[in-house]
Scaffold this motif. Sequence first.
Motif, PDB file in Angstrom:
ATOM      1  N   LEU A   1     -14.308 -14.904  -9.390  1.00  0.00           N
ATOM      2  CA  LEU A   1     -13.584 -15.864  -8.080  1.00  0.00           C
ATOM      3  C   LEU A   1     -13.144 -14.585  -7.172  1.00  0.00           C
ATOM      4  O   LEU A   1     -12.591 -13.676  -7.822  1.00  0.00           O
ATOM      5  CB  LEU A   1     -12.156 -16.219  -8.789  1.00  0.00           C
ATOM      6  N   LEU A   2     -13.168 -14.853  -5.851  1.00  0.00           N
ATOM      7  CA  LEU A   2     -13.163 -13.711  -4.975  1.00  0.00           C
ATOM      8  C   LEU A   2     -11.658 -14.259  -4.496  1.00  0.00           C
ATOM      9  O   LEU A   2     -11.294 -15.216  -3.958  1.00  0.00           O
ATOM     10  CB  LEU A   2     -14.045 -13.709  -3.790  1.00  0.00           C
ATOM     11  N   LEU A   3     -10.771 -13.164  -4.379  1.00  0.00           N
ATOM     12  CA  LEU A   3      -9.374 -13.267  -3.900  1.00  0.00           C
ATOM     13  C   LEU A   3      -9.300 -12.662  -2.437  1.00  0.00           C
ATOM     14  O   LEU A   3      -9.588 -11.550  -2.369  1.00  0.00           O
ATOM     15  CB  LEU A   3      -8.264 -12.807  -4.841  1.00  0.00           C
ATOM     16  N   TYR A   4      -8.281 -13.368  -1.600  1.00  0.00           N
ATOM     17  CA  TYR A   4      -8.237 -12.742  -0.275  1.00  0.00           C
ATOM     18  C   TYR A   4      -6.677 -12.568   0.108  1.00  0.00           C
ATOM     19  O   TYR A   4      -5.893 -13.735  -0.279  1.00  0.00           O
ATOM     20  CB  TYR A   4      -8.864 -13.762   0.755  1.00  0.00           C
ATOM     21  N   SER A   5      -6.344 -11.738   0.614  1.00  0.00           N
ATOM     22  CA  SER A   5      -4.882 -11.295   0.898  1.00  0.00           C
ATOM     23  C   SER A   5      -4.585 -11.042   2.491  1.00  0.00           C
ATOM     24  O   SER A   5      -5.393 -10.425   3.098  1.00  0.00           O
ATOM     25  CB  SER A   5      -4.396 -10.237  -0.029  1.00  0.00           C
ATOM     26  N   SER A   6      -3.562 -11.564   2.754  1.00  0.00           N
ATOM     27  CA  SER A   6      -3.264 -11.220   4.334  1.00  0.00           C
ATOM     28  C   SER A   6      -2.716 -10.014   4.518  1.00  0.00           C
ATOM     29  O   SER A   6      -2.535  -9.614   5.630  1.00  0.00           O
ATOM     30  CB  SER A   6      -2.460 -12.344   4.990  1.00  0.00           C
ATOM     31  N   ASN A   7      -2.228  -9.500   3.621  1.00  0.00           N
ATOM     32  CA  ASN A   7      -1.544  -8.104   3.964  1.00  0.00           C
ATOM     33  C   ASN A   7      -2.185  -6.990   2.972  1.00  0.00           C
ATOM     34  O   ASN A   7      -1.377  -5.790   2.889  1.00  0.00           O
ATOM     35  CB  ASN A   7       0.172  -8.191   3.673  1.00  0.00           C
ATOM     36  N   GLY A   8      -3.145  -7.134   2.053  1.00  0.00           N
ATOM     37  CA  GLY A   8      -3.704  -6.255   1.339  1.00  0.00           C
ATOM     38  C   GLY A   8      -2.869  -5.910  -0.089  1.00  0.00           C
ATOM     39  O   GLY A   8      -3.124  -5.123  -0.740  1.00  0.00           O
ATOM     40  N   ALA A   9      -1.950  -6.852  -0.408  1.00  0.00           N
ATOM     41  CA  ALA A   9      -0.999  -6.789  -1.329  1.00  0.00           C
ATOM     42  C   ALA A   9      -1.175  -8.073  -2.154  1.00  0.00           C
ATOM     43  O   ALA A   9      -1.508  -9.009  -1.524  1.00  0.00           O
ATOM     44  CB  ALA A   9       0.375  -6.372  -1.241  1.00  0.00           C
ATOM     45  N   ALA A  10      -0.595  -7.953  -3.623  1.00  0.00           N
ATOM     46  CA  ALA A  10      -0.814  -9.180  -4.398  1.00  0.00           C
ATOM     47  C   ALA A  10       0.006 -10.201  -3.712  1.00  0.00           C
ATOM     48  O   ALA A  10      -0.154 -11.543  -3.798  1.00  0.00           O
ATOM     49  CB  ALA A  10      -0.323  -8.789  -5.702  1.00  0.00           C
ATOM     50  N   ASN A  11       1.231  -9.992  -3.022  1.00  0.00           N
ATOM     51  CA  ASN A  11       2.044 -11.221  -2.581  1.00  0.00           C
ATOM     52  C   ASN A  11       1.385 -11.782  -1.359  1.00  0.00           C
ATOM     53  O   ASN A  11       2.185 -12.751  -0.879  1.00  0.00           O
ATOM     54  CB  ASN A  11       3.661 -10.450  -2.471  1.00  0.00           C
ATOM     55  N   GLY A  12       0.411 -11.440  -0.714  1.00  0.00           N
ATOM     56  CA  GLY A  12      -0.158 -11.853   0.415  1.00  0.00           C
ATOM     57  C   GLY A  12      -1.452 -12.715   0.099  1.00  0.00           C
ATOM     58  O   GLY A  12      -2.038 -13.066   1.056  1.00  0.00           O
ATOM     59  N   ILE A  13      -1.837 -12.724  -1.139  1.00  0.00           N
ATOM     60  CA  ILE A  13      -3.004 -13.442  -1.668  1.00  0.00           C
ATOM     61  C   ILE A  13      -2.827 -15.040  -1.319  1.00  0.00           C
ATOM     62  O   ILE A  13      -1.885 -15.637  -1.683  1.00  0.00           O
ATOM     63  CB  ILE A  13      -3.332 -13.273  -3.165  1.00  0.00           C
ATOM     64  N   HIS A  14      -3.832 -15.441  -0.841  1.00  0.00           N
ATOM     65  CA  HIS A  14      -3.743 -16.774  -0.187  1.00  0.00           C
ATOM     66  C   HIS A  14      -4.940 -17.811  -0.107  1.00  0.00           C
ATOM     67  O   HIS A  14      -4.964 -18.963  -0.019  1.00  0.00           O
ATOM     68  CB  HIS A  14      -3.226 -16.974   1.328  1.00  0.00           C
ATOM     69  N   HIS A  15      -5.997 -17.284  -0.967  1.00  0.00           N
ATOM     70  CA  HIS A  15      -7.272 -18.029  -0.857  1.00  0.00           C
ATOM     71  C   HIS A  15      -8.187 -17.295  -2.030  1.00  0.00           C
ATOM     72  O   HIS A  15      -8.139 -16.291  -2.316  1.00  0.00           O
ATOM     73  CB  HIS A  15      -8.042 -17.913   0.596  1.00  0.00           C
ATOM     74  N   VAL A  16      -9.049 -18.255  -2.426  1.00  0.00           N
ATOM     75  CA  VAL A  16      -9.892 -17.863  -3.479  1.00  0.00           C
ATOM     76  C   VAL A  16     -11.236 -18.709  -3.475  1.00  0.00           C
ATOM     77  O   VAL A  16     -11.137 -19.935  -2.989  1.00  0.00           O
ATOM     78  CB  VAL A  16      -9.470 -18.104  -5.107  1.00  0.00           C
TER      79      VAL A  16
END
Length: 374
Positions: free
Chosen positions: A317-332
Amino acid sequence: MKRLIGAGLAVVLVPVLLLSMLVAVLFGSEDEAQAAPPGGQPGVVCTTAPASGSGGSAGSTTGQDVAGFSGDQLDNAAVIVGQGKALGVPERGWVVAVATAMQESTLRTLNYGDTMANGQMSSSRGLFQQLDAWGPLADRLDPAKSAAMFYTGGQAGQPGLLDIPGWEQLPVTVAAQRVQQSETPDAYAKWEQPANQVVGAVEGRTCTTTPAAGAAGGTSISLPSNPRAETVINRALSQLGVTYSWGGGDANGPTLGIHDGGVADAHGDYAKVGFDCSGLALYAYAGIGVAVPHQTQAIWAAFPHLTDRTTLQPGDLLLYSSNGAANGIHHVGIYLGDDRMVEAPQSGDVVKISSGIWGGNRGAEFIGAVRPGA
C-alpha cells in the motif's frame, strides 16, 4: 426496495476475471506485475458450443440444474433474456437482469413481498420484486412484462436499466442497484457468475465474465505460488470502473459514501455507491482476512513502514502526504509494480490503474508504503 432473501441459495462466488493479464510475484519476489493494456468492455464472453447438458435453446432448460437453478427458474431466465433481445439490450444487460432476479426472487414469480418493520407485507411482487408504482399487479407477475419494465422502467417514471447513464461500464451490483434502489445495495454482486452461467445455458452457450473496465481496462493476475497475494490484487482489480465515493467501501464491496462538508459533497459522493482510496484497500485485504483501517493516516500507523522504493513489492500500500509528514497523509493506492498502482483517486473519478506514479507531484508526495499481512 426491500430484499427477499428467502429459501434461495447460499452460494457466494467471487466473479472470475479472465481478460489478460498481469504476471507477478507478490510479497517475496523481485518480479513486478505487468498490467494489461487498455481495451475491452465489461460483459459476457461466450463460445458457440452448447453448455454442458444444455438443450441448446432458450426455454429448453427445464429439468437441468445450472448454478443451482432448474425448472421454472431457468424458464424465467430464458424469458428475461428473450425480452432483452427483443428490446435490443446487449448481453451484459441480460446478465444484470438475471442476477437481479436471482437476488430478488431466486428466479421465481413471487406473489408476495417481504414483511416490513411495521409488520405489514411490502407491495413488491414478481421476479424483480417491483412495487405497486411500477405497474399493475398482473404485469409485475408476468415474467415477460416485469423483465421489460426492469430494462425500460416503471409506469410511474422509475428508471430502467437502459435509462442509467453508462450502465454498460458499471459493475453488475451497481447497475442493478441503480434500478432497484435496494436497502442492501451490495447483495447483487454474488450473483454475477451464476447469472453468466444461466444466461449461457438458456442461450445454449458457455459464457465467462469480463470485468467492468476502468481507464486501464479489465485485468487480473495469476500467482500460483502466492494465492493470498493473488487474492488481494485481484479483489482490487475486480472493482475497476466502480465510482469513487468518499467514505465508501467495506470488506464486502462498494457502499454508499458519506458527507465530508466539502468537495465530496459537491460531487454528491454521499449518494453514490463506491469506494474511496482506503475503502478499496480495506476491501482488497479483507480477501485474505487482514484488517486494514478505513483511513489513510490510520493505515500508516497500523503497519511497519517501507520508505525505500527499491524494496517495494506488488501489493504494498503506497501512502502519499501533502507535507512529508504523517499528519499530511491523504491518499493510498495498491502497488502493481512497473510504475503502476490500482487506486480510487478522487471524487468524480472511478477505480482505475494509474501509471507514472513515481513522477511529478505524485512522486514527490510519496512518503512510504506498508505491507499488511507480511
